[in-house]
Write a protein that holds these residues in place. Structure first.
Motif, mmCIF file in Angstrom:
data_model
loop_
_atom_site.group_PDB
_atom_site.id
_atom_site.type_symbol
_atom_site.label_atom_id
_atom_site.label_comp_id
_atom_site.label_asym_id
_atom_site.label_seq_id
_atom_site.Cartn_x
_atom_site.Cartn_y
_atom_site.Cartn_z
ATOM 1 N N GLU B 41 46.684 10.079 -12.837
ATOM 2 C CA GLU B 41 46.320 10.406 -11.448
ATOM 3 C C GLU B 41 45.707 11.819 -11.388
ATOM 4 O O GLU B 41 45.725 12.543 -12.390
ATOM 5 C CB GLU B 41 47.577 10.340 -10.579
ATOM 6 C CG GLU B 41 48.622 11.375 -10.987
ATOM 7 C CD GLU B 41 49.973 11.165 -10.324
ATOM 8 O OE1 GLU B 41 50.123 10.185 -9.590
ATOM 9 O OE2 GLU B 41 50.857 11.995 -10.554
ATOM 10 N N HIS B 203 40.694 7.812 -13.699
ATOM 11 C CA HIS B 203 41.945 7.464 -13.025
ATOM 12 C C HIS B 203 42.030 5.942 -12.893
ATOM 13 O O HIS B 203 43.029 5.410 -12.449
ATOM 14 C CB HIS B 203 41.996 8.116 -11.641
ATOM 15 C CG HIS B 203 40.929 7.603 -10.719
ATOM 16 N ND1 HIS B 203 39.646 8.111 -10.719
ATOM 17 C CD2 HIS B 203 40.945 6.615 -9.809
ATOM 18 C CE1 HIS B 203 38.925 7.457 -9.848
ATOM 19 N NE2 HIS B 203 39.683 6.538 -9.266
ATOM 20 N N VAL B 217 48.045 7.576 -21.528
ATOM 21 C CA VAL B 217 48.356 7.739 -20.109
ATOM 22 C C VAL B 217 48.965 9.117 -19.912
ATOM 23 O O VAL B 217 49.922 9.499 -20.596
ATOM 24 C CB VAL B 217 49.340 6.639 -19.639
ATOM 25 C CG1 VAL B 217 49.664 6.812 -18.167
ATOM 26 C CG2 VAL B 217 48.767 5.258 -19.906
ATOM 27 N N TYR B 219 50.720 12.019 -17.410
ATOM 28 C CA TYR B 219 51.509 12.180 -16.193
ATOM 29 C C TYR B 219 52.085 13.592 -16.206
ATOM 30 O O TYR B 219 52.783 13.969 -17.145
ATOM 31 C CB TYR B 219 52.620 11.126 -16.154
ATOM 32 C CG TYR B 219 53.483 11.172 -14.908
ATOM 33 C CD1 TYR B 219 52.916 10.926 -13.659
ATOM 34 C CD2 TYR B 219 54.837 11.452 -14.974
ATOM 35 C CE1 TYR B 219 53.696 10.968 -12.507
ATOM 36 C CE2 TYR B 219 55.617 11.483 -13.829
ATOM 37 C CZ TYR B 219 55.037 11.245 -12.601
ATOM 38 O OH TYR B 219 55.809 11.289 -11.451
ATOM 39 N N TYR B 240 55.434 4.810 -15.220
ATOM 40 C CA TYR B 240 54.216 5.300 -14.581
ATOM 41 C C TYR B 240 53.016 4.424 -14.955
ATOM 42 O O TYR B 240 52.148 4.149 -14.123
ATOM 43 C CB TYR B 240 53.955 6.759 -14.971
ATOM 44 C CG TYR B 240 52.680 7.289 -14.383
ATOM 45 C CD1 TYR B 240 52.536 7.441 -13.004
ATOM 46 C CD2 TYR B 240 51.585 7.595 -15.185
ATOM 47 C CE1 TYR B 240 51.352 7.897 -12.458
ATOM 48 C CE2 TYR B 240 50.398 8.050 -14.643
ATOM 49 C CZ TYR B 240 50.295 8.194 -13.274
ATOM 50 O OH TYR B 240 49.119 8.640 -12.726
ATOM 51 N N THR B 241 53.000 3.963 -16.214
ATOM 52 C CA THR B 241 51.909 3.073 -16.635
ATOM 53 C C THR B 241 51.982 1.780 -15.819
ATOM 54 O O THR B 241 50.949 1.252 -15.374
ATOM 55 C CB THR B 241 52.025 2.747 -18.138
ATOM 56 O OG1 THR B 241 52.281 3.951 -18.845
ATOM 57 C CG2 THR B 241 50.769 2.108 -18.673
ATOM 58 N N LEU B 244 50.519 2.392 -12.478
ATOM 59 C CA LEU B 244 49.048 2.430 -12.539
ATOM 60 C C LEU B 244 48.476 1.016 -12.587
ATOM 61 O O LEU B 244 47.493 0.705 -11.914
ATOM 62 C CB LEU B 244 48.583 3.197 -13.779
ATOM 63 C CG LEU B 244 48.513 4.710 -13.712
ATOM 64 C CD1 LEU B 244 48.038 5.268 -15.045
ATOM 65 C CD2 LEU B 244 47.560 5.169 -12.617
ATOM 66 N N SER B 247 48.554 -0.758 -9.402
ATOM 67 C CA SER B 247 47.590 -0.270 -8.407
ATOM 68 C C SER B 247 46.227 -0.933 -8.561
ATOM 69 O O SER B 247 45.360 -0.768 -7.699
ATOM 70 C CB SER B 247 47.448 1.245 -8.517
ATOM 71 O OG SER B 247 46.804 1.573 -9.726
#
Lengths: 302, 258
Positions: B41, B203, B217, B219, B240-241, B244, B247
């Motif tokens: 991000e 991103h 990745v 973060y 977190y992956t 992502l 999303s």
């Protein structure tokens, strides 16, 4: 499936009051530029042609003192009977030559110092900017008077009458600093832009980055400021006779012409007002040019 | 000679002395023909790594080596500088507004290959044709070009000094959706035709998936997961992956194995 057809957008109707010349001068930046350049061109032309073609010289007693404007003397005569029309345009020539020299020298020195400060080491930047601050914070008129006095013995040089070059040197000494401030700020903001980063990554030399990438992009801003500065410079030059500096009599100059008329302002207004009107038109012309150039700078930024 | 072009070893990057690190414990290697995606991000440190890879930001700890040499030892006209070039995010800001497309590219050729003006322009025209720009359009300044055309000029400028690694920092994020695919396909074609290694900073996982074989990745300034792009997307290990991947419209990560 249904098909929707959009009606064609009607062309906007021109209002009958929107006259072409309104759009020319007021709404279109290039129109204002053309008007400004036209007025400035006319002034420059008259400063060249009038002293050449006039039957009177600037120092001749051409008529009765304090004669009002007439066909023979369009701007009237002054307190000793000299033709104010010839003196105004010859004075304009002297003023414009001085303005050109002041603006060119100030912008060259100021731009050079500004770029060196922005692209140099932090120490170089610090030293140059403190010097610039010192110049800007010192009362300008005192420096002008001091320098004008130091060089007061300098006589006529080329097309410049006595007193003109000391005045030019004095103004340049205080004037370059404002260009330095402007250019350094612009160059610093430009230095962080990607196209300058790309040039650095590509191994371009500092001199190439400055000459090919920074200076061409600073040019419009500097030129717009030069035009504004040409207005300020003429006001400064015209103000110098009031402190005993600048072009020395009997050579004419806009400031000294207006100063000479102040004692008879209520009885012979033309001695002061006529050169004053020319200075005003000169200021308007340069304002129009500067506005157009600044609009282009803003447009480019957007 | 080793085919290792770029090597980052436990590097840490700070923007000022005493400031918190923008990225740390970064280790990666780029070999000839590799394609690596760096995803995360905004503020995760991916652009910082990109700047470190092209030598515009030096590591405060660890090392960034280009063909085995640290960036600090590479002088302005050192041929090693040609190895890594960058494609910028904002195609308008990355081009000199006063130079035409052909002028921008010809300048690189003149500086690096020492060609005279005419041959440099001819060479620049060839490079611009390689990125799909021909005809009158190459005589225009950036203001007269579309976003996609500007980005192609930016790519051509990077190609003009013959790099082996292209670091592309969000090369499509400032472009219309319709133009993004063209630019991505161009990068893909150039990878194949020139054998370029590509480091793609984005991103957008789907862009990274499309263009790269390996991905990492990021973060909060750290690499939280790395590996082959396909397995990273199909079997993410870090929460977190997974976020992502979730999303991406129409795609979601499988829940972690119990």
């Amino acid at each position: 499936m249904t098909t929707t057809t959009l009606a064609p957008t009607p062309a906007p109707r021109r209002h009958w009051l929107r006259l072409p010349h309104w759009r020319f001068a007021g709404r279109h930046p290039n129109g204002a530029l053309a008007l400004g350049l036209g007025l400035l061109g006319l002034i420059v032309l008259l400063t060249i042609v009038v002293p050449m073609l006039s039957p009177h010289s600037a120092t001749d007693i051409a008529g009765t003192p304090l004669s009002p404007p007439s066909l023979a003397h369009p701007f009237g005569t002054d307190t000793v009977g000299r033709d104010v029309f010839v003196r105004t345009w010859l004075g304009g020539r002297n003023d414009l030559l001085m303005v050109i020299l002041v603006v060119l020298a100030s912008s060259t020195i100021g731009t050079l110092v500004g770029v060196v400060a922005a692209m140099g080491s932090p120490l170089t930047d610090s030293v140059l900017m403190r010097l610039t601050d010192a110049i800007i914070s010192f009362p300008g008129m005192i420096i002008v008077m001091a320098i004008a006095l130091v060089f007061s013995d300098m006589g006529e040089v080329g097309p410049f009458p006595r007193g003109a070059l000391p005045a030019v040197i004095a103004i340049v000494v205080i004037n370059w600093a404002s260009y330095t401030r402007l250019v350094r700020g612009e160059a610093l903001s430009m230095r962080s832009r990607d196209f300058v980063t790309a040039a650095t990554l590509l191994g371009y030399s500092k001199s190439r980055i400055v000459t090919r990438h920074l200076l061409p992009n600073l040019a419009t801003t500097v030129v717009a400021y030069m035009v504004v500065d040409a207005i300020v410079a003429v006001v400064t030059i015209a103000g110098m006779p009031f402190i005993g500096a600048g072009i020395q009599p009997p050579a004419p100059e806009w400031g000294s012409l207006m100063l000479a008329g102040t004692t008879v302002l209520y009885t012979a207004w033309w001695v002061t007002v006529m050169p004053g009107l020319v200075v005003t038109v000169y200021g308007i012309a340069l304002s129009l040019i500067a506005d157009s150039l600044l609009a282009q700078v803003d447009g480019g930024a957007r | 000679m080793s085919d290792l072009l770029l090597e980052v070893t436990d590097a840490e990057f700070r923007y000022a002395k005493g400031a918190p690190p923008a990225a740390h414990h970064i280790t990666l290697a780029v070999r000839a023909g590799d394609s690596l995606g760096i995803v995360g991000e905004s503020g995760s440190g991916k652009t910082t790594i990109g700047r470190g890879l092209v030598g515009s930001l030096h590591p405060s700890a660890g090392a960034v080596l280009v063909q085995g040499r640290p960036w600090k030892s590479i002088r302005r006209r050192d041929p090693v500088r040609r190895v890594v070039q960058m494609v910028f995010q904002d195609p308008y800001a990355s081009l000199n507004p006063m130079l035409s497309a052909v002028g921008t590219v010809a300048e690189v050729v003149r500086v690096w290959d020492g060609l005279a003006a005419r041959p440099a322009v001819a060479r620049a025209e060839e490079i611009l044709a390689e990125v799909g720009l021909t005809g009158e359009v190459i005589t225009r300044r950036p203001a007269g070009l579309s976003g996609g055309q500007r980005q192609r000029v930016g790519i051509a400028r990077a190609l003009a000094c013959g790099p082996q690694v292209l670091v592309a920092d969000e090369p499509t994020s400032a472009l219309d959706v319709s133009v993004q695919a063209n630019v991505l396909n161009l990068l893909l074609d150039l990878r194949e035709s020139r054998g370029l290694a590509l480091v793609l900073i984005s991103h957008d996982l789907s862009v990274v998936d499309y263009l790269t074989e390996r991905a990492m990745v990021m973060y909060r300034g750290e690499v939280v997961e790395s590996g082959p792009t396909g397995s990273l997307l199909s079997d993410p290990q870090h929460p977190y992956t997974r976020e992502l991947i979730d999303s991406i419209p129409g795609r979601s990560a499988l829940p972690p194995a119990a």
